[in-house]
Design a protein around this motif. Structure first.
Motif, PDB file in Angstrom:
ATOM      1  N   ASP A   1       0.839  -1.198   0.000  1.00  0.00           N
ATOM      2  CA  ASP A   1       0.000   0.000   0.000  1.00  0.00           C
ATOM      3  C   ASP A   1       0.875   1.250   0.000  1.00  0.00           C
ATOM      4  O   ASP A   1       1.950   1.263   0.608  1.00  0.00           O
TER       5      ASP A   1
ATOM      6  N   GLN B   1      -7.748 -13.510 -11.139  1.00  0.00           N
ATOM      7  CA  GLN B   1      -7.686 -13.264  -9.703  1.00  0.00           C
ATOM      8  C   GLN B   1      -6.450 -12.443  -9.350  1.00  0.00           C
ATOM      9  O   GLN B   1      -6.511 -11.521  -8.524  1.00  0.00           O
TER      10      GLN B   1
ATOM     11  N   GLN C   1      -6.991  -8.822 -10.473  1.00  0.00           N
ATOM     12  CA  GLN C   1      -7.914  -8.114  -9.583  1.00  0.00           C
ATOM     13  C   GLN C   1      -7.218  -7.704  -8.292  1.00  0.00           C
ATOM     14  O   GLN C   1      -7.408  -6.584  -7.803  1.00  0.00           O
ATOM     15  N   ALA C   2      -6.422  -8.617  -7.735  1.00  0.00           N
ATOM     16  CA  ALA C   2      -5.691  -8.292  -6.515  1.00  0.00           C
ATOM     17  C   ALA C   2      -4.651  -7.215  -6.779  1.00  0.00           C
ATOM     18  O   ALA C   2      -4.465  -6.290  -5.979  1.00  0.00           O
TER      19      ALA C   2
ATOM     20  N   GLY D   1      -6.409  -3.757  -7.517  1.00  0.00           N
ATOM     21  CA  GLY D   1      -7.346  -3.237  -6.531  1.00  0.00           C
ATOM     22  C   GLY D   1      -6.853  -1.958  -5.870  1.00  0.00           C
ATOM     23  O   GLY D   1      -7.622  -1.010  -5.666  1.00  0.00           O
TER      24      GLY D   1
ATOM     25  N   ASP E   1      -7.166   0.952  -8.260  1.00  0.00           N
ATOM     26  CA  ASP E   1      -8.554   1.379  -8.339  1.00  0.00           C
ATOM     27  C   ASP E   1      -8.924   2.238  -7.132  1.00  0.00           C
ATOM     28  O   ASP E   1      -9.616   3.248  -7.254  1.00  0.00           O
ATOM     29  N   SER E   2      -8.449   1.852  -5.955  1.00  0.00           N
ATOM     30  CA  SER E   2      -8.736   2.621  -4.740  1.00  0.00           C
ATOM     31  C   SER E   2      -8.126   4.020  -4.807  1.00  0.00           C
ATOM     32  O   SER E   2      -8.746   5.006  -4.373  1.00  0.00           O
TER      33      SER E   2
ATOM     34  N   GLU F   1     -12.120   1.467 -14.853  1.00  0.00           N
ATOM     35  CA  GLU F   1     -11.522   0.331 -15.572  1.00  0.00           C
ATOM     36  C   GLU F   1     -10.741   0.823 -16.786  1.00  0.00           C
ATOM     37  O   GLU F   1      -9.641   0.349 -17.065  1.00  0.00           O
TER      38      GLU F   1
END
Length: 201
Positions: free
Chosen positions: A77, A127, A130-131, A134, A137-138, A156
């Motif tokens: 992060d 998967q 997406q991980a 993520g 995207d945040s 997207e």
């Protein structure tokens, strides 16, 4: 000394056997692609018993997922005190550094080719993406909330605009990937989005 019983394996031995399996599976994957990663091949290369492998992973697909994740772990992060642009730049630099590594340059083409012929590999790759995306995207949502990006932006599509050039660079190997490359992608993205929406940064 405490009697652990016949079925209890010391924690250190568990960790060592797991690491040996992942190292063997990683070597097989990088040298022979996904088809090379079979449980029997991992047993032969690692010296770890098949029964032990199945204690760690219920199936070959789970082992494969862990192997790929060990080679391409999720990026961390962004620090909490970073603003929108610096967080975006932080993530893009992390992605570029990881995906531009020799390991990723060998692994990604094999994953892309395999997912065209294997639904399970396609699910695994989805998967992972997406991980991986993520966090990005945040950060984009945080940019929308702070008014740096228009509220109706397609996140997207924005991710594709940011991330697509990284994948193309990895696959085509046109030049070394570095922080400057990541920063240019961020600047181009922000400039295009601001110009399109008339939004100041």
């Amino acid at each position: 000394m405490t009697d652990q019983g016949p079925d209890v394996v010391p924690e250190g031995r568990v960790a060592r056997s797991r690491q040996a399996v992942l190292e063997a599976a990683s070597a097989l994957l990088l040298s022979g692609g996904l088809p090379a990663v079979t449980v029997d091949a991992v047993v032969a290369r690692s010296g770890v018993a098949k029964s032990t492998i199945y204690r760690h992973w219920a199936s070959r697909d789970e082992l494969l997922c862990s192997t790929v994740t060990s080679l391409l772990p999720p990026v961390p992060d962004p620090p909490a005190d970073l603003g929108f642009e610096d967080s975006l730049r932080y993530l893009m630099r992390a992605h570029v550094a990881q995906l531009g590594s020799p390991t990723a340059c060998r692994l990604l083409p094999a994953l892309i080719e395999a997912k065209l012929h294997d639904d399970k590999v396609a699910d695994l790759e989805q998967q992972m993406e997406q991980a991986r995306l993520g966090l990005l995207d945040s950060v984009l949502q945080a940019g929308i909330d702070a008014g740096h990006l228009p509220a109706d932006i397609d996140r997207e599509e924005a991710i594709l605009q940011l991330f697509g050039p990284v994948l193309m660079a990895v696959l085509a190997h046109p030049r070394p990937l570095d922080d400057a490359f990541a920063d240019r992608l961020v600047e181009l993205f922000l400039a295009s989005r601001s110009a399109a929406a008339g939004v100041g940064r």
